[in-house]
Design an enzyme around this catalytic site. Structure first.
Site, PDB file in Angstrom:
ATOM      1  N   ASP A 196     118.925  35.662  66.820  1.00 52.65           N
ATOM      2  CA  ASP A 196     118.614  35.402  65.400  1.00 52.65           C
ATOM      3  C   ASP A 196     117.894  36.609  64.803  1.00 52.65           C
ATOM      4  O   ASP A 196     116.840  36.480  64.187  1.00 52.65           O
ATOM      5  CB  ASP A 196     117.766  34.141  65.267  1.00 52.65           C
ATOM      6  CG  ASP A 196     117.705  33.617  63.835  1.00 52.65           C
ATOM      7  OD1 ASP A 196     118.460  34.135  62.993  1.00 52.65           O
ATOM      8  OD2 ASP A 196     116.905  32.702  63.575  1.00 52.65           O
ATOM      9  N   LEU A 233     103.666  28.010  56.391  1.00 56.24           N
ATOM     10  CA  LEU A 233     104.162  29.361  56.112  1.00 56.24           C
ATOM     11  C   LEU A 233     105.659  29.396  55.857  1.00 56.24           C
ATOM     12  O   LEU A 233     106.153  30.315  55.196  1.00 56.24           O
ATOM     13  CB  LEU A 233     103.826  30.293  57.284  1.00 56.24           C
ATOM     14  CG  LEU A 233     102.345  30.474  57.606  1.00 56.24           C
ATOM     15  CD1 LEU A 233     102.171  31.367  58.825  1.00 56.24           C
ATOM     16  CD2 LEU A 233     101.599  31.056  56.411  1.00 56.24           C
ATOM     17  N   GLY A 234     106.387  28.444  56.382  1.00 54.83           N
ATOM     18  CA  GLY A 234     107.823  28.437  56.178  1.00 54.83           C
ATOM     19  C   GLY A 234     108.483  27.356  57.018  1.00 54.83           C
ATOM     20  O   GLY A 234     107.850  26.710  57.858  1.00 54.83           O
ATOM     21  N   VAL A 260     106.792  26.436  60.452  1.00 51.81           N
ATOM     22  CA  VAL A 260     105.779  27.375  60.937  1.00 51.81           C
ATOM     23  C   VAL A 260     104.523  27.211  60.088  1.00 51.81           C
ATOM     24  O   VAL A 260     104.590  27.220  58.853  1.00 51.81           O
ATOM     25  CB  VAL A 260     106.278  28.826  60.876  1.00 51.81           C
ATOM     26  CG1 VAL A 260     105.192  29.771  61.400  1.00 51.81           C
ATOM     27  CG2 VAL A 260     107.552  28.998  61.694  1.00 51.81           C
ATOM     28  N   GLY A 319     112.662  26.098  58.631  1.00 47.65           N
ATOM     29  CA  GLY A 319     114.067  26.409  58.830  1.00 47.65           C
ATOM     30  C   GLY A 319     114.792  25.225  59.413  1.00 47.65           C
ATOM     31  O   GLY A 319     114.269  24.103  59.438  1.00 47.65           O
ATOM     32  N   PHE A 378     115.440  24.628  62.449  1.00 48.73           N
ATOM     33  CA  PHE A 378     114.969  24.194  63.756  1.00 48.73           C
ATOM     34  C   PHE A 378     113.475  23.928  63.816  1.00 48.73           C
ATOM     35  O   PHE A 378     113.011  23.288  64.750  1.00 48.73           O
ATOM     36  CB  PHE A 378     115.318  25.245  64.816  1.00 48.73           C
ATOM     37  CG  PHE A 378     116.781  25.609  64.836  1.00 48.73           C
ATOM     38  CD1 PHE A 378     117.724  24.737  65.342  1.00 48.73           C
ATOM     39  CD2 PHE A 378     117.210  26.822  64.315  1.00 48.73           C
ATOM     40  CE1 PHE A 378     119.068  25.069  65.360  1.00 48.73           C
ATOM     41  CE2 PHE A 378     118.545  27.162  64.324  1.00 48.73           C
ATOM     42  CZ  PHE A 378     119.486  26.283  64.839  1.00 48.73           C
TER      43      PHE A 378
END
Length: 474
Positions: free
Chosen positions: A333, A221-222, A229, A224, A226
């Site tokens: 965040d 799904l994505g 997902v 970043g 860190f």
């Protein structure tokens, strides 16, 4: 009165005991408001409208007995665990499909009613979090109309007009479902509810630490700085989101412990973790509609999101942040990418407490993949994250909402942005942003953290921007 050994039908004690038993049965009778599929052998499958008898209770689950007619030979009794938030006592107000207990404001009621699935006369009843009055909200052509339901203090009857009072809210709804009687339109059907409650846990006997082999990653799904997902499945039964951490900080166990204690409808639900071996995984409920950022960008070309809905997003987020604030938990965040949407466009805050970033002045800002443009100025001076840092980020998030997902400070890179903020400059008012909303942004961006408003105050200020009128029947 002592024990009675008399079994005659006229015995007053026996009659009293029979009445008590019937009352107890009524008190244990629950109604299912949602369908529920079995996830373990201990569960019981539910269909909407099932009548259940509660046998045992835990904090989040109920052990119930369901009576279903199988054939002419008799009744089949089924037993098992069901999520407590999927059922309501039969005699309770919450058992009615037209009562929305999670709606607290008029703009929330409006958002639900104006969904395309609803037609003329769709309605819901809800209770205000501010004045605790009941309201009837009705879809009338392209509008949502709101009526305050008044109560007589003497005999506790409900009414829209004093000439026509009712003993219960159900009687009021039934009456206006038959006759318009001055309403904008006759009540035709309860407002659609596409969302189902979040499961209290993966199963009634689930542990926080789960076996990694029970997780199946389905779709990325994505990603970043860190984590990645994934959309996934737990034990081949429950759709979940799997957040796979790239690196493990010393604070991660503390953060997970905090997340376990968070229970709020505006926060993404933590189901389980995998922390025995790396990569660590955090398993949460799955939000298939994606982020608020994605939703805003998808509507950027047509610019067809009503202003009140934009403010509703902001109010919902402020509500969730007020809960975190009350728990002394800092998100760190807060931005539109980390706000997820349900089918009914309700907001859920994700990724709270996991942005383990400390800025160092000698770092190359342009190469750091962290949300610098959302960060409060005190962070760059080496001071601690506080809830007031989240308030600053919230002000930036408001610019994302009003600009249909534009990134903040569009004419500045990260370094120039930080330098400008530290000089006391602030982001210019976005195009088409009402001055009253920009004033709220500026409050969030006060240099002194202690002078910034709290999230409860921000909720109130935002609500005042879109007053939904309350109608009175003639």
């Amino acid at each position: 009165m002592g024990n009675c050994t008399c079994y005659c039908k006229s015995c007053p004690l026996l009659c009293s005991e029979q009445e008590d038993e019937e009352t107890a049965k009524t008190n244990r009778a629950y109604k299912s408001l949602y369908n529920y599929q079995c996830h373990t052998l201990m569960d019981l499958k539910l269909s909407r409208g099932d009548i259940l008898e509660v046998i045992e209770e835990t904090q989040h689950w109920l052990y119930v007995k369901k009576h279903t007619v199988k054939d002419k030979n008799g009744i089949v009794k089924e037993e098992g665990y069901v999520p407590r938030n999927y059922v309501k006592p039969v005699t309770s107000l919450e058992a009615n499909l037209w009562y929305f207990e999670n709606i607290k404001t008029r703009i929330e009621a409006k958002r639900c009613l104006l969904r395309p699935e609803n037609s003329e006369g769709a309605f819901l009843v809800w209770r205000s979090s501010k004045n605790h009055h009941f309201y009837l909200s009705v879809k009338n052509e392209p509008h949502a109309r709101h009526y305050r339901i008044k109560e007589q203090e003497t005999d506790q009857r409900f009414y829209l007009v004093i000439q026509k009072t009712f003993k219960t809210l159900s009687e009021l709804v039934q009456s206006y479902s038959k006759h318009q009687d001055g309403l904008c339109t006759r009540l035709s059907h309860p407002c659609v509810m596409l969302d189902v409650p979040t499961l209290p846990s993966l199963s009634v006997d689930a542990q926080w630490e789960v076996d990694r082999s029970l997780l199946t990653k389905v779709k990325k799904l994505g990603s970043g700085e860190f984590a990645e997902v994934w959309q996934g499945v737990w034990d081949k039964k429950i759709d979940v989101a799997i957040k796979e951490l790239r690196a493990v900080s010393p604070e991660i166990h503390t953060e997970i412990k905090i997340m376990k204690e968070l229970h709020h409808e505006r926060l993404l639900k933590l189901y389980a973790v995998c922390t025995i071996s790396e990569p660590f995984c955090i398993i949460t409920e799955l939000m298939k509609n994606g982020s608020l950022k994605k939703y805003l960008i998808n509507h950027k070309e047509k610019k067809d999101i009503e202003y009140s809905l934009m403010i509703d997003f902001a109010v919902q987020i402020a509500e969730g942040m007020a809960y975190l604030e009350s728990k002394n938990i800092v998100h760190r965040d807060l931005r539109a990418d980390n706000i997820l949407l349900t089918d009914m466009q309700s907001c859920k805050i994700a990724d709270f407490g996991l942005a383990q970033f400390t800025f160092q002045m000698d770092q190359n800002i342009s190469s750091v993949k962290v949300p610098v443009k959302w960060m409060a100025p005190e962070i760059f001076d080496g001071r601690e994250y506080t809830t007031k840092c989240d308030v600053w980020s919230f002000g930036v998030l408001l610019t994302e909402i009003i600009t249909y997902g534009n990134n903040p400070y569009p004419d500045q890179d990260k370094t120039a942005c930080i330098q400008a903020i530290q000089r006391g400059e602030r982001m210019k008012r976005p195009l088409d942003c009402p001055l009253a909303l920009y004033d709220i942004m500026l409050l969030c961006w006060i240099f002194n953290p202690q002078e910034r408003p709290c999230f409860t105050e921000l909720q109130d200020r935002l609500m005042a921007l879109v007053p939904e009128p309350v109608l009175e029947l003639e």
